[in-house]
Design a protein around this motif. Structure first.
Motif, PDB file in Angstrom:
ATOM      1  N   MET A  15       0.822  -1.214   0.000  1.00  0.00           N
ATOM      2  CA  MET A  15       0.000   0.000   0.000  1.00  0.00           C
ATOM      3  C   MET A  15       0.858   1.267   0.000  1.00  0.00           C
ATOM      4  N   ASP A  16       1.942   1.259   0.749  1.00  0.00           N
ATOM      5  CA  ASP A  16       2.819   2.434   0.756  1.00  0.00           C
ATOM      6  C   ASP A  16       3.488   2.646  -0.597  1.00  0.00           C
ATOM      7  N   THR A  17       3.782   1.559  -1.298  1.00  0.00           N
ATOM      8  CA  THR A  17       4.361   1.681  -2.639  1.00  0.00           C
ATOM      9  C   THR A  17       3.338   2.250  -3.610  1.00  0.00           C
ATOM     10  N   VAL A  18       2.103   1.784  -3.514  1.00  0.00           N
ATOM     11  CA  VAL A  18       1.030   2.342  -4.358  1.00  0.00           C
ATOM     12  C   VAL A  18       0.937   3.842  -4.140  1.00  0.00           C
ATOM     13  N   LYS A  19       0.949   4.264  -2.887  1.00  0.00           N
ATOM     14  CA  LYS A  19       0.868   5.694  -2.566  1.00  0.00           C
ATOM     15  C   LYS A  19       2.079   6.461  -3.093  1.00  0.00           C
ATOM     16  N   SER A  20       3.258   5.892  -2.919  1.00  0.00           N
ATOM     17  CA  SER A  20       4.489   6.572  -3.325  1.00  0.00           C
ATOM     18  C   SER A  20       4.587   6.749  -4.827  1.00  0.00           C
ATOM     19  N   VAL A  21       4.295   5.710  -5.581  1.00  0.00           N
ATOM     20  CA  VAL A  21       4.442   5.825  -7.034  1.00  0.00           C
ATOM     21  C   VAL A  21       3.278   6.559  -7.666  1.00  0.00           C
ATOM     22  N   GLU A  26       4.151  10.918 -13.459  1.00  0.00           N
ATOM     23  CA  GLU A  26       5.006  10.704 -14.620  1.00  0.00           C
ATOM     24  C   GLU A  26       5.907   9.492 -14.458  1.00  0.00           C
ATOM     25  N   LEU A  27       6.093   9.010 -13.232  1.00  0.00           N
ATOM     26  CA  LEU A  27       6.932   7.837 -13.013  1.00  0.00           C
ATOM     27  C   LEU A  27       6.128   6.544 -13.114  1.00  0.00           C
ATOM     28  N   PHE A  28       4.821   6.639 -12.993  1.00  0.00           N
ATOM     29  CA  PHE A  28       3.992   5.441 -12.856  1.00  0.00           C
ATOM     30  C   PHE A  28       3.026   5.336 -14.015  1.00  0.00           C
ATOM     31  N   GLU A  29       3.094   4.253 -14.727  1.00  0.00           N
ATOM     32  CA  GLU A  29       2.226   4.063 -15.887  1.00  0.00           C
ATOM     33  C   GLU A  29       1.428   2.772 -15.797  1.00  0.00           C
ATOM     34  N   GLY A  30       0.843   2.474 -14.647  1.00  0.00           N
ATOM     35  CA  GLY A  30      -0.072   1.362 -14.530  1.00  0.00           C
ATOM     36  C   GLY A  30       0.535  -0.007 -14.248  1.00  0.00           C
ATOM     37  N   SER A  31       1.835  -0.110 -14.111  1.00  0.00           N
ATOM     38  CA  SER A  31       2.461  -1.390 -13.825  1.00  0.00           C
ATOM     39  C   SER A  31       2.302  -1.730 -12.352  1.00  0.00           C
ATOM     40  N   SER A  32       2.206  -2.996 -12.035  1.00  0.00           N
ATOM     41  CA  SER A  32       2.116  -3.406 -10.637  1.00  0.00           C
ATOM     42  C   SER A  32       3.378  -4.132 -10.187  1.00  0.00           C
ATOM     43  N   VAL A  33       4.430  -4.071 -10.988  1.00  0.00           N
ATOM     44  CA  VAL A  33       5.688  -4.736 -10.659  1.00  0.00           C
ATOM     45  C   VAL A  33       6.295  -4.154  -9.390  1.00  0.00           C
ATOM     46  N   ALA A  34       6.321  -2.845  -9.266  1.00  0.00           N
ATOM     47  CA  ALA A  34       6.927  -2.204  -8.090  1.00  0.00           C
ATOM     48  C   ALA A  34       6.228  -2.638  -6.812  1.00  0.00           C
ATOM     49  N   GLU A  35       4.903  -2.689  -6.849  1.00  0.00           N
ATOM     50  CA  GLU A  35       4.144  -3.083  -5.664  1.00  0.00           C
ATOM     51  C   GLU A  35       4.413  -4.535  -5.295  1.00  0.00           C
ATOM     52  N   LEU A  36       4.472  -5.404  -6.288  1.00  0.00           N
ATOM     53  CA  LEU A  36       4.731  -6.822  -6.040  1.00  0.00           C
ATOM     54  C   LEU A  36       6.113  -7.027  -5.429  1.00  0.00           C
ATOM     55  N   ILE A  37       7.119  -6.409  -6.020  1.00  0.00           N
ATOM     56  CA  ILE A  37       8.482  -6.572  -5.525  1.00  0.00           C
ATOM     57  C   ILE A  37       8.616  -5.985  -4.122  1.00  0.00           C
ATOM     58  N   SER A  38       7.993  -4.848  -3.874  1.00  0.00           N
ATOM     59  CA  SER A  38       8.022  -4.249  -2.549  1.00  0.00           C
ATOM     60  C   SER A  38       7.390  -5.180  -1.512  1.00  0.00           C
ATOM     61  N   ALA A  39       6.233  -5.728  -1.838  1.00  0.00           N
ATOM     62  CA  ALA A  39       5.546  -6.640  -0.912  1.00  0.00           C
ATOM     63  C   ALA A  39       6.371  -7.893  -0.654  1.00  0.00           C
ATOM     64  N   MET A  40       6.998  -8.427  -1.695  1.00  0.00           N
ATOM     65  CA  MET A  40       7.806  -9.633  -1.514  1.00  0.00           C
ATOM     66  C   MET A  40       9.032  -9.355  -0.626  1.00  0.00           C
ATOM     67  N   ALA A  41       9.738  -8.268  -0.906  1.00  0.00           N
ATOM     68  CA  ALA A  41      10.936  -7.947  -0.115  1.00  0.00           C
ATOM     69  C   ALA A  41      10.567  -7.670   1.347  1.00  0.00           C
ATOM     70  N   LEU A  65      11.390  -0.910  -3.766  1.00  0.00           N
ATOM     71  CA  LEU A  65      12.433  -1.518  -2.932  1.00  0.00           C
ATOM     72  C   LEU A  65      12.795  -0.619  -1.758  1.00  0.00           C
ATOM     73  N   SER A  66      12.820   0.670  -1.991  1.00  0.00           N
ATOM     74  CA  SER A  66      13.120   1.614  -0.921  1.00  0.00           C
ATOM     75  C   SER A  66      12.017   1.596   0.144  1.00  0.00           C
ATOM     76  N   VAL A  67      10.782   1.533  -0.307  1.00  0.00           N
ATOM     77  CA  VAL A  67       9.658   1.430   0.629  1.00  0.00           C
ATOM     78  C   VAL A  67       9.783   0.152   1.453  1.00  0.00           C
TER      79      VAL A  67
END
Length: 112
Positions: A15-21, A26-41, A65-67
């Motif tokens: 959820m924090d990654t969703v909020k951050s991106v 302009e950095l976020f174009e609908g991909s959910s890769v960042a959220e998945l990787i953040s949740a896994m890490a 990853l930073s989140v």
């Protein structure tokens, strides 16, 4: 060492990654890769997160990853090939409110 999955921490990082991106449209174009990787890490409680990045690359995964590292009290390190890449990466991450550690060098040599 036994790995233990934490769905609570994974959900918070997601959820924090969703909020951050999403605040950086302009950095976020609908991909959910960042959220998945953040949740896994975060869910696996990673204490050291290392990534590589080169100039011109996207930073949404890096934001995730930073989140994750904030949720695990871990260390997020990005290895870049040169000073120009470091400058670009650092500026993009600061714009998103993140401050990971950045190392210049070849990945194989930097992790030794």
């Amino acid at each position: 060492m036994k790995l233990v999955w934490s769905p609570e921490i994974a959900a918070k990082a997601f959820m924090d990654t969703v909020k951050s991106v999403s605040t950086e449209c302009e950095l976020f174009e609908g991909s959910s890769v960042a959220e998945l990787i953040s949740a896994m890490a975060a869910g696996w409680n990673a204490k050291l997160i290392v990534e590589t990045w080169s100039r011109g690359g996207v930073t949404t995964t890096s934001i995730g990853l930073s989140v994750a590292s904030t949720h695990t009290c871990g260390r997020h390190v990005c290895i870049v090939p040169d000073q120009d890449s470091k400058t670009e990466y650092t500026a993009a991450m600061q714009k998103a409110g993140m401050k990971p550690e950045v190392i210049i060098g070849e990945p194989e040599e930097s992790v030794k």
